[in-house]
Scaffold this motif. Structure first.
Motif, PDB file in Angstrom:
ATOM      1  N   GLY A  87       0.818  -1.208   0.000  1.00  0.00           N
ATOM      2  CA  GLY A  87       0.000   0.000   0.000  1.00  0.00           C
ATOM      3  C   GLY A  87       0.849   1.255   0.000  1.00  0.00           C
ATOM      4  N   GLY A  88       1.942   1.229   0.757  1.00  0.00           N
ATOM      5  CA  GLY A  88       2.842   2.379   0.785  1.00  0.00           C
ATOM      6  C   GLY A  88       3.522   2.628  -0.540  1.00  0.00           C
ATOM      7  N   VAL A  89       3.901   1.554  -1.228  1.00  0.00           N
ATOM      8  CA  VAL A  89       4.533   1.703  -2.543  1.00  0.00           C
ATOM      9  C   VAL A  89       3.538   2.273  -3.549  1.00  0.00           C
ATOM     10  CG1 VAL A  89       5.606   0.466  -4.460  1.00  0.00           C
ATOM     11  CG2 VAL A  89       6.207  -0.130  -2.108  1.00  0.00           C
ATOM     12  N   VAL A  90       2.311   1.762  -3.533  1.00  0.00           N
ATOM     13  CA  VAL A  90       1.280   2.282  -4.443  1.00  0.00           C
ATOM     14  C   VAL A  90       1.083   3.776  -4.218  1.00  0.00           C
ATOM     15  CG1 VAL A  90      -1.178   2.213  -5.002  1.00  0.00           C
ATOM     16  CG2 VAL A  90       0.101   0.076  -4.725  1.00  0.00           C
ATOM     17  N   ALA A  91       0.939   4.166  -2.956  1.00  0.00           N
ATOM     18  CA  ALA A  91       0.742   5.594  -2.661  1.00  0.00           C
ATOM     19  C   ALA A  91       1.921   6.424  -3.133  1.00  0.00           C
ATOM     20  CB  ALA A  91       0.520   5.780  -1.160  1.00  0.00           C
TER      21      ALA A  91
ATOM     22  N   ASN B  83       5.517  13.322  -6.208  1.00  0.00           N
ATOM     23  CA  ASN B  83       6.975  13.221  -6.263  1.00  0.00           C
ATOM     24  C   ASN B  83       7.481  12.224  -7.303  1.00  0.00           C
ATOM     25  OD1 ASN B  83       7.221  15.037  -4.073  1.00  0.00           O
ATOM     26  ND2 ASN B  83       6.853  13.372  -2.620  1.00  0.00           N
ATOM     27  N   THR B  84       6.584  11.452  -7.915  1.00  0.00           N
ATOM     28  CA  THR B  84       7.035  10.403  -8.832  1.00  0.00           C
ATOM     29  C   THR B  84       6.489  10.598 -10.244  1.00  0.00           C
ATOM     30  OG1 THR B  84       5.215   9.014  -8.037  1.00  0.00           O
ATOM     31  CG2 THR B  84       7.374   8.664  -7.032  1.00  0.00           C
ATOM     32  N   GLY B  85       6.171  11.824 -10.587  1.00  0.00           N
ATOM     33  CA  GLY B  85       5.583  12.092 -11.892  1.00  0.00           C
ATOM     34  C   GLY B  85       6.530  11.951 -13.069  1.00  0.00           C
ATOM     35  N   TRP B  86       7.838  11.804 -12.811  1.00  0.00           N
ATOM     36  CA  TRP B  86       8.800  11.645 -13.903  1.00  0.00           C
ATOM     37  C   TRP B  86       9.151  10.178 -14.141  1.00  0.00           C
ATOM     38  CZ3 TRP B  86       9.320  14.583 -17.706  1.00  0.00           C
ATOM     39  CH2 TRP B  86      10.462  14.615 -18.510  1.00  0.00           C
ATOM     40  N   ILE B  87       8.424   9.269 -13.473  1.00  0.00           N
ATOM     41  CA  ILE B  87       8.615   7.828 -13.662  1.00  0.00           C
ATOM     42  C   ILE B  87       7.475   7.306 -14.521  1.00  0.00           C
ATOM     43  CG2 ILE B  87       8.732   5.573 -12.537  1.00  0.00           C
ATOM     44  CD1 ILE B  87       9.731   6.995 -10.019  1.00  0.00           C
ATOM     45  N   THR B  88       7.785   6.698 -15.649  1.00  0.00           N
ATOM     46  CA  THR B  88       6.749   6.094 -16.481  1.00  0.00           C
ATOM     47  C   THR B  88       7.344   4.958 -17.304  1.00  0.00           C
ATOM     48  OG1 THR B  88       4.845   6.571 -17.903  1.00  0.00           O
ATOM     49  CG2 THR B  88       6.951   7.602 -18.516  1.00  0.00           C
ATOM     50  N   GLY B  89       6.504   3.982 -17.609  1.00  0.00           N
ATOM     51  CA  GLY B  89       6.934   2.824 -18.383  1.00  0.00           C
ATOM     52  C   GLY B  89       7.836   1.879 -17.622  1.00  0.00           C
TER      53      GLY B  89
END
Length: 254
Positions: free
Chosen positions: A227-231, A237-243
């Motif tokens: 649950g913590g990882v999903v949040a 703060n993680t908007g530059w991570i994709t794919g």
């Protein structure tokens, strides 16, 4: 001026990892639409727990193995968004719902294989397709996979293979939805002590001890770990991570 809350849809959030993710997001101020295939009383309990955290949640029935129901579900989502939040879009989609099949390659039946495909891949593919027009620009899609796409486990060839297909789909979606600022990632949990697969990890002490010994951090996961990882993956703060495939396994079989 009051800022609108973020809204997340989490499939299969009446129990296990989906429930943990819902409660963790609620703690972060996110409102929720959760789905359940059965055990509506469990979904109601999650709604009540979210309300206890000061957030709003709505539970909707959904069988992710029945793609023919997705148009009606999407209509229900649009209605709930308008009636409850006065909105036409939501922000986060977490494709979490699923089931297990434990069988050797030789013993896997076409019927069991097809059920896995329908829920874990066909369902994810076409439910996301239906909901993408309702996701706000700059939103997030998070698909739940498994550590078993990296390491192997007895009786998991079909389950892991279908989850591997979801990981490939994640990269394609990240490319196609990128122009709208929507990120798409995969979280891949390792062994977690839940009721998944009949609760074998949670309830079998010998098996759990073996998995503990294979984990760098010395224990199997707990629902709140995931649950913590999903949040985190849905945070600003993680908007530059994709794919990407992010494994949350405590270092299983490194």
């Amino acid at each position: 001026m009051t800022t609108q809350p973020k809204i997340a849809i989490i499939t299969g959030a009446n129990r296990g990892l989906g429930r943990s993710a819902a409660l963790r997001l609620a703690e972060d101020g996110v409102d929720l639409i959760i789905t359940y295939r059965s055990h509506g009383e469990e979904a109601d309990a999650v709604v009540d727990a979210v309300a206890g955290l000061g957030r709003t949640a709505v539970a909707l029935p959904l069988d992710t193995g029945r793609a023919e129901s997705f148009d009606r579900f999407t209509d229900d989502v649009r209605r709930v968004l308008k009636d409850r939040w006065g909105r036409e879009s939501f922000d986060f989609l977490v494709n979490n719902a699923g089931g297990s099949l434990t069988a050797s390659f030789a013993e896997t039946t076409p019927e069991g294989f097809d059920e896995l495909v329908n829920v874990h891949f066909r369902g994810v593919y076409f439910l996301t397709q239906r909901l993408v027009p309702v996701i706000a620009d700059g939103g997030r899609v998070l698909n739940v996979s498994t550590g078993l796409t990296r390491f192997t486990g007895q009786g998991a060839s079909a389950y892991a293979s279908v989850k591997g297909a979801v990981e490939v789909l994640t990269r394609y979606l990240a490319k196609e939805l990128g122009p709208r600022g929507i990120t798409v990632n995969t979280v891949a949990p390792g062994p977690v002590a839940t009721d998944f697969a009949g609760g074998v990890i949670r309830d079998n002490e010998r098996f759990r001890a073996l998995l503990d010994s294979q984990t760098a951090l010395g224990r199997v996961g707990r629902p709140e770990d995931i649950g913590g990882v999903v949040a985190s993956l849905l945070s600003e703060n993680t908007g530059w991570i994709t794919g990407q495939r992010i494994e949350a396994s405590g270092g299983t079989l490194l």
